[in-house]
Every structure is written in C-alpha cells, then in structure tokens.
Design an enzyme around this catalytic site. Structure first.
Site, PDB file in Angstrom:
ATOM      1  N   THR A  25      94.438  -5.199  71.919  1.00  0.00           N
ATOM      2  CA  THR A  25      94.548  -6.217  72.964  1.00  0.00           C
ATOM      3  C   THR A  25      93.433  -7.249  72.855  1.00  0.00           C
ATOM      4  OG1 THR A  25      93.150  -4.991  74.498  1.00  0.00           O
ATOM      5  CG2 THR A  25      95.511  -4.547  74.576  1.00  0.00           C
ATOM      6  N   SER A  26      93.722  -8.409  73.350  1.00  0.00           N
ATOM      7  CA  SER A  26      92.705  -9.454  73.414  1.00  0.00           C
ATOM      8  C   SER A  26      92.883 -10.238  74.706  1.00  0.00           C
ATOM      9  CB  SER A  26      92.848 -10.402  72.222  1.00  0.00           C
ATOM     10  OG  SER A  26      92.010 -11.514  72.402  1.00  0.00           O
ATOM     11  N   PRO A  27      91.759 -10.674  75.298  1.00  0.00           N
ATOM     12  CA  PRO A  27      91.861 -11.562  76.454  1.00  0.00           C
ATOM     13  C   PRO A  27      92.006 -13.022  76.022  1.00  0.00           C
ATOM     14  CG  PRO A  27      89.574 -11.043  76.044  1.00  0.00           C
ATOM     15  CD  PRO A  27      90.372 -10.321  74.991  1.00  0.00           C
TER      16      PRO A  27
END
Ligand SMILES: *[C@@H]1O[C@H](CO)[C@@H](O)[C@H](O)[C@H]1NC(C)=O
Ligand SMILES: *[C@@H]1O[C@H](CO)[C@@H](O)[C@H](O)[C@H]1NC(C)=O
Ligand SMILES: *[C@@H]1O[C@H](CO)[C@@H](O)[C@H](O)[C@H]1NC(C)=O
Ligand SMILES: *[C@@H]1O[C@H](CO)[C@@H](O)[C@H](O)[C@H]1NC(C)=O
Ligand SMILES: *[C@@H]1O[C@H](CO)[C@@H](O)[C@H](O)[C@H]1NC(C)=O
Ligand SMILES: *[C@@H]1O[C@H](CO)[C@@H](O)[C@H](O)[C@H]1NC(C)=O
Ligand SMILES: *[C@@H]1O[C@H](CO)[C@@H](O)[C@H](O)[C@H]1NC(C)=O
Ligand SMILES: *[C@@H]1O[C@H](CO)[C@@H](O)[C@H](O)[C@H]1NC(C)=O
Length: 702
Positions: A299-301
């Site tokens: 995941t990445s923001p």
C-alpha cells in the site's frame, strides 16, 4: 486465569526508529466481565460468554448481555528526539545529516521491546498481562521514504540500538496500559466496516497483476479499501474509543522531512481525538482513537501515483516506469505523490489521515453489530529456520520442491534471485541482498511471534510481517474458513490482519508476486512459500481460540535470545552542552514582533539559545507551549504535539557545544475567540542538566 487481552498500537517500525504518532502508544484492554461470564456459564448457553482459558467459573447473576470490562489508555513514547535518525513531528535535528551506522541486529528491536514491556506488566499485574495475551502492533511509520519506493536501508543502517529510545517506548507503553487498566469498566463492543476508497493506492500494481486473473476478478480494487472498526462503549452506550484497521503505509511525509511525526495514522488519531475532545491537549484525551495497520505490504498513501522528478529530461513529470518504478533506468528520481503534493507532504499526510477519520466517523455514527462471546488468545514462537517448522506439502506443481523448508532456508541464507530484475527497481534491495549474503542470521529474525486474539466473532491475526494486499486476502479467507469449518466460530466469523506486530519479519508477498521480485517480493525474506507457511501455521492453531479450548498454549519453539545486553549502543551520550559566551541557556536570540498584529495563517517564530533535548525527554510533557493571557493569567493552549507548532533544534557548533532552538506557531483559523484575548507568548522548555523554561515577548493576534 483471567480472561483478558491487550492490544497496544503505536508507531513502532521495523526497528526502534519511531517516527511517531503524536508520540504516543494507545492501549486497548478487553476482559470478559466475570459476573456476566458466570451467568453464561450457569446457563451453559451456546457460544456466548463461555468460560475462559482454564478459568474457574465465578458465578454471578447479573443479566446484562454482551458486556466486557474494557479499558483504554494513551502513553507518550517519544525517546531522544535529536541525534538519532528519528524524525518526528515537532522536533528536528536540522543541522547535520543523520549519521549512518551499520545495524548488526534488527531482530532484537521490537522483540526486545516487547520482552521488556511484558516483563514490566507481568510484575505490575501478575498473571493478568502475559506474553501470550499482549499484542504489540505498529502503525508502521517511516522517515526515509521518497514515496513510491520504500527506503528500508536507512532504517537498518542509521540507528543501532538506542537504549533511551527503547526505554521511552517501554515506559510509555506501560503507562498506556496502566491508564487502560485503571479505566477498566463494564462496557460493550461492536463491529463494522466501511469503504475508504481514496486513502490508499497499490504501489506495486505490476506485481499484483501476477496474481491469477480469476482471483483478481473477485475484487473490485487492487487494494483493500475496507476500514474495520471495533467500537468500545461504556455500559450506558457512550463511546469511549475504537480500534480501527486499514492498510496504508505511514509514508505520507517525504524522506527529507526532519520533523518527528506520526505520519498519517498518528495524525488520524490526533484528528479524531481532538474532534471528540477539542480542548484536550494532544494525547491527553479520554476518548482513544486507534488507527492500526492491516495488510499494508504493497500500500501507499501516494494516491496520485509515482512520477519522475528529472529536470531537463524528456520524461520529467511523467509517470515512472510501470514495471520497474524507474525514471530513465534509475530509481532515484521516482517520487510518489500524495493528494496534497502541490502544497506539501504534511498536507498529504493530513488528507490521508482525514480519509481514515471520515471512515471511522461514519461507522461511529451507525449502529454496529454487537460483539459477544469468548475472549481467547494464542501465542507461540516459530523458529522459521527450524526443520519441521511447516508440516505441509506444497502440492500444486510437482516440479517444485515438496518441502518448503528448503525454500525458506534458501531464501534466508542466500541473496534473492533475479538481482538483475531487482537492480531495475532500486538500488536499495540490492544492498539488502548483499547484507543478507554476508550476514544472513545476524540480522534477520529467525524466530517470529505467531499470535491470534479473539473476542466473540472477531479474530485479529497478529502478524509479524507486512502482507501484501492479495497475501492478506488469502490468509484472512483461509483462516476464516478454518474457524468456521472447525466450529470455532459461526458463519459470522470476522477476521482482520493486524501488523506488523511483535517481531518484525519483513514482507510477505504471494508466490506469484514473489516471482516478479518487485520490492515486496524481494523483501519476502523467507522465500516464495512464506505466505503458505503462515497460512498453514495460523490455520493449524485455530482450535486454541475455541470456546472449549483448555487455555493451554501450543507447543512453542524457544523464545528468541535476549540480545539487549549485547546491543551495540552507537550513540554517544550528550558530551557537551553549553551556551555561547556571554549568553545563557534560553536567552532569546530572535524575538517575536511586539508591534505587529499577527493574523490567522501567520507563523510566529522565536529563536532561543538551545540545550540538547536528549538531556530530558519530557515524556508525558512538552518542549514548548503556546500560552494565552486570559483574565490576567497565562494558560498553555498548545503543546509540541499539536500540528500547528514546531520545535527545531540545531547544533550550531559541535566543538563548543552550542545550539539553538526555534519555536514556531502557525496561527490556526477560526479557533480563537479573540475578542477579549490580547496577549500571547511562546514558551520553550529545555532539558539541560537542570530544566528551565524561557519565553518570548508577548504578542498580539487579531
Ligand atoms: C465488511 O462487513 C461485511 C458484512 O457487513 C462483510 O461481508 C465483509 O466481508 C466485511 N469486510 C471485510 C473486509 O471483512
Ligand atoms: C522534499 O522533497 C520533496 C519531493 O522531492 C520536494 O518537493 C521538497 O521541495 C523537498 N523539501 C525540502 C525542504 O527540501
Ligand atoms: C490532561 O487532562 C487532565 C484531565 O483529564 C487534566 O487534569 C490535565 O491537566 C491535562 N494535562 C494537560 C497537559 O493538559
Ligand atoms: C510490464 O511487464 C509485463 C510482463 O513482463 C509486460 O507484459 C508489460 O508490457 C510491461 N508493461 C509496461 C508498461 O512496460
Ligand atoms: C510446473 O512448473 C514448471 C516450471 O516451473 C512448468 O513448466 C509446468 O508447466 C508447471 N506445471 C504445472 C502443472 O503447473
Ligand atoms: C471442542 O469442541 C469441538 C467440537 O465443537 C471438538 O471437536 C473438540 O475436540 C473439542 N475440544 C476439546 C479440547 O474439548
Ligand atoms: C530560526 O529562527 C531564526 C531567527 O528568526 C531564523 O533566521 C532561522 O531561519 C530559523 N530557523 C529555522 C530552521 O526555522
Ligand atoms: C544550523 O546552524 C548552522 C551553524 O550555525 C547553520 O549554518 C545552519 O544554517 C543552521 N540550520 C538551520 C536549519 O537553521
């Protein structure tokens, strides 16, 4: 044996390097209410309120449904805020570049901290909080992340073991638990989920695509978008807090940030708690909002994607290469962009936090499904290098090794395959590979914690590693199916992944993703069968969560050795700390303006003669306050944990030991009734050998 489990969530990362939250650990304690439990035992009713692990029934007759004893607490865990490679929200080491040290052992990191916490809690509450029922789960902050590609190396090389950091985490966590314990009161739990679409993006979509098409077709997104929330109410139904689960890396802030921060999870906790209790100082609310990680691996923001910042090149401003995340063949220029990137990384941080807050708030506004039933847990150590660790046969391709142990060993002791491929992505994994090849056992954890906590139909898989989206789905589905098939929980079984927790065991990708050897695959250090091994291990232990479980724990490999005594402390203590000649600590070097009228949006700055903040961590305290003069007396209204303030320390001369401190406050809009408030001041608190404070001149906000 009491029926109790503890979930502590805070900004631990893979090593001790906390880039924290508003510098705090949050503890959630759940314990079956014995009176109610007695009643249930009396009626021997189905699965509800059954006897706990080996406990003797204490019969009572209070006819209250679905009650637990619940406690919540917050503790400050901010250790030395300067001169370590930890960047936090409010304090900066703005002068020298961070020193890099080779870290020889990271296995002792979270494991050692956990051990200390367990030992202190076992002394304080004999028989209550134990190695088995304490889960130490990280919000997983990073400092050094340029966005899309995760920069693991500095986290390993920067720090060594900083005892003060570890001590602060232990002290703060124990304090959070003490607070939670002191607040134990009957209450109710309920559970729900909602979709938070904009809060995360998959940073390795090309690896995700390696998963089978029919499996991918079952899901709308290449990321899990569900935010799951366990709500804590008091007996009257008033909310006391919640523990939520949502996968998004704590990498909203860029790697060049020098302010200590909790990144988006810490910010979310602050935003929620301050929404409920606007006048409480950060971390001093009674309402406790827990934002914890889930299958965070890929995941990445940075939800806008990753782009090349390559001035002068024709690919400048274009998306990075889809498969390799490179720009012109190298990774350095490829940077992730969060939703606020045009303003700042702190703005991205705030926005990603707010999405999570909004999701939680939606659920808190609904009537959620009540949780009732047993409190159960299991814990065991698994030596992942040991023969026979995994007792299953991988049957889907006979040409592949039948015994995944050999794959695992191979993964642990040799460089990962496909160095060429890895080289395309980033130099970091290559360096890591070298590290593995040279010192395979020294710094990869070979013993991990396997742990599950259950309350009613809700089961938390406490995972040592970072699972990718698809790995998490497979594990969750497999364990849920086994819980139901084994009659442990009914068809309403609800399973979440919580991690990375306890021991840090790097990444867990699916074997298809492993084959692609992007970052997560290449960091799956126990080899391509790591996920299958976890599925097998967790699945084989679900009966320990059953209502009729005896309370015995499964057979365990030996606990990992306690290495903290051998730890190499690379940090020198504060050697020299002095004011420049003719000055005293705390003297104002550059003052606020006494003639200007400041307005919302302005930043007020004052510079002092500094002292090294490592002299005094001010745990549970603050390094600065913003004071307002109301009716003749000064009241502190902001602390160092508030997003509007910064405290920046700069070592100006290493030979003479002089330093400066800047305190800033960016005046917030609409927060203040300015009609009868005239004067403000900024105050710095110093921790030299003797503590002292110092103030700016008074100024006016209008
Ligand atoms: C969210 O809740 C629904 C039931 O309300 C359930 O079907 C679904 O599986 C849940 N999502 C997750 C990720 O568990
Ligand atoms: C930090 O890095 C980002 C992304 O590369 C850049 O936009 C920003 O200007 C940098 N900030 C500082 C203070 O150098
Ligand atoms: C924290 O809150 C308590 C009341 O809950 C109050 O007595 C105390 O002064 C507060 N501390 C700070 C630093 O605001
Ligand atoms: C990514 O790699 C896959 C598999 O090698 C290939 O089919 C695809 O065309 C590549 N995509 C891009 C955009 O380079
Ligand atoms: C097994 O793997 C080999 C090579 O790794 C491949 O050629 C073969 O098609 C696979 N067989 C099956 C049944 O998947
Ligand atoms: C618990 O109950 C299940 C059936 O629900 C049974 O298969 C199992 O043997 C029981 N375990 C113990 C320890 O009694
Ligand atoms: C600290 O304050 C001084 C004086 O106002 C200013 O020159 C300097 O730029 C400030 N430093 C930082 C890091 O803000
Ligand atoms: C820190 O102090 C050094 C030495 O006085 C100075 O050169 C540097 O600009 C200062 N850094 C900041 C961010 O103020």
């Amino acid at each position: 044996m009491p029926l109790l489990q503890l979930y502590a969530v805070g900004p631990l990362t893979e090593n001790l390097n906390l880039h924290t939250l508003q510098n705090s650990m949050r503890a959630f304690v759940g314990l079956t209410n014995r009176v109610v439990f007695g009643l249930a035992a009396f009626f021997a009713s189905a699965s509800v309120f059954s006897a706990g692990s080996g406990s003797q029934a204490a019969f009572g007759v209070q006819p209250v449904a679905a009650q637990y004893l619940l406690g919540l607490g917050i503790g400050d865990i901010t250790g030395p805020v300067v001169e370590t490679n930890m960047m936090n929200y409010k304090l900066a080491h703005a002068s020298a570049p961070f020193k890099k040290f080779r870290m020889t052992d990271i296995a002792m990191g979270d494991t050692g901290i956990r051990r200390s916490i367990v030992s202190q809690l076992s002394e304080l509450y004999p028989g209550l909080y134990t190695n088995e029922n304490i889960a130490l789960v990280s919000t997983h902050q990073h400092s050094g992340v340029g966005g899309y590609l995760e920069d693991l190396l500095p986290q390993i090389t920067s720090l060594g073991y900083v005892k003060e950091t570890a001590d602060a985490i232990v002290q703060g966590t124990v304090r959070a638990v003490q607070q939670a314990h002191a607040s134990l009161a009957p209450g109710k739990l309920s559970l729900g989920n909602t979709t938070v679409v904009d809060g995360n993006a998959n940073r390795s979509p090309s690896a995700y695509l390696a998963n089978p098409a029919d499996e991918r077709a079952k899901y709308q997104y290449n990321q899990d978008k569900d935010l799951t929330l366990l709500r804590f109410d008091d007996a009257s139904g008033k909310a006391r807090g919640f523990l939520s689960f949502y996968p998004v890396h704590g990498t909203s802030l860029y790697e060049n940030n020098t302010l200590i921060s909790g990144d988006n999870k810490g910010m979310a906790a602050y935003l929620y708690e301050s929404m409920v209790e606007p006048s409480a100082m950060p971390g001093n609310s009674t309402f406790v909002a827990g934002f914890t990680q889930s299958n965070v691996g890929d995941t990445s923001p940075n939800t806008l994607g990753a782009f090349c910042e390559s001035p002068g090149e024709d690919y400048d401003g274009q998306a990075c290469d889809f498969n390799s995340s490179t720009c012109g063949g190298t990774a350095q220029d490829c940077h992730g962009r969060g939703p606020g990137f045009r303003i700042s990384d702190f703005e991205s941080d705030r926005i990603i936090a707010q999405y999570q807050v909004d999701g939680a708030n939606t659920l808190m506004g609904q009537t959620l499904a009540p949780v009732s039933g047993s409190v159960r847990w299991m814990h065991t150590y698994l030596n992942i290098d040991g023969p026979g660790a995994f007792d299953f046969v991988q049957g889907d391709n006979s040409s592949q090794p039948q015994n995944p142990f050999w794959e695992i060993v191979k993964g642990a002791v040799t460089p990962q395959p496909n160095a060429q491929q890895t080289a395309c992505q980033s130099p970091k994994p290559i360096l890591l590979n070298t590290g593995y090849a040279h010192t395979p056992y020294n710094w990869s954890p070979d013993t991990v914690d396997i742990q599950m906590l259950r309350v009613g139909n809700f089961v938390m898989l406490i995972m040592p590693g970072e699972l990718t989206t698809m790995a998490g789905r497979r594990l969750r589905d497999a364990i849920r199916a086994q819980l139901i098939a084994g009659d442990v929980i009914g068809p309403d079984a609800y399973v979440v992944i919580a991690g990375p927790a306890n021991t840090y065991a790097h990444y867990v990708a699916t074997k298809e993703e492993y084959g692609v050897q992007r970052y997560e695959g290449a960091s799956t250090i126990f080899g391509q069968y790591t996920l299958d091994a976890y599925i097998d291990k967790y699945g084989s232990l679900v009966s320990f969560l059953a209502d009729n479980a005896t309370g015995a724990m499964p057979a365990s490999d030996p606990a990992p050795p306690d290495l903290s005594s051998e730890a190499i402390t690379l940090r020198t203590p504060v050697v020299l700390d002095s004011p420049p000649s003719g000055k005293n600590f705390g003297d104002v070097l550059a003052d606020v303006s006494t003639t200007t009228i400041y307005h919302a949006g302005d930043t007020v700055n004052v510079q002092f003669v500094g002292a090294n903040p490592r002299n005094n961590f001010r745990l549970e305290g603050t390094f600065l306050t913003v004071d307002q003069l109301v009716s003749g007396s000064w009241t502190a209204v902001r602390s160092d944990s508030h997003p509007s303030t910064t405290y920046q320390w700069n070592r100006t001369n290493t030979l003479t030991g002089t330093s400066t401190v800047n305190v800033t406050w960016t005046i917030e809009d609409g927060t203040w009734d300015l009609s009868d408030i005239v004067l403000w001041r900024l105050e710095a608190l110093f921790g030299s050998i003797t503590s002292f404070t110092s103030q700016s001149s008074e100024f006016t906000v209008g």
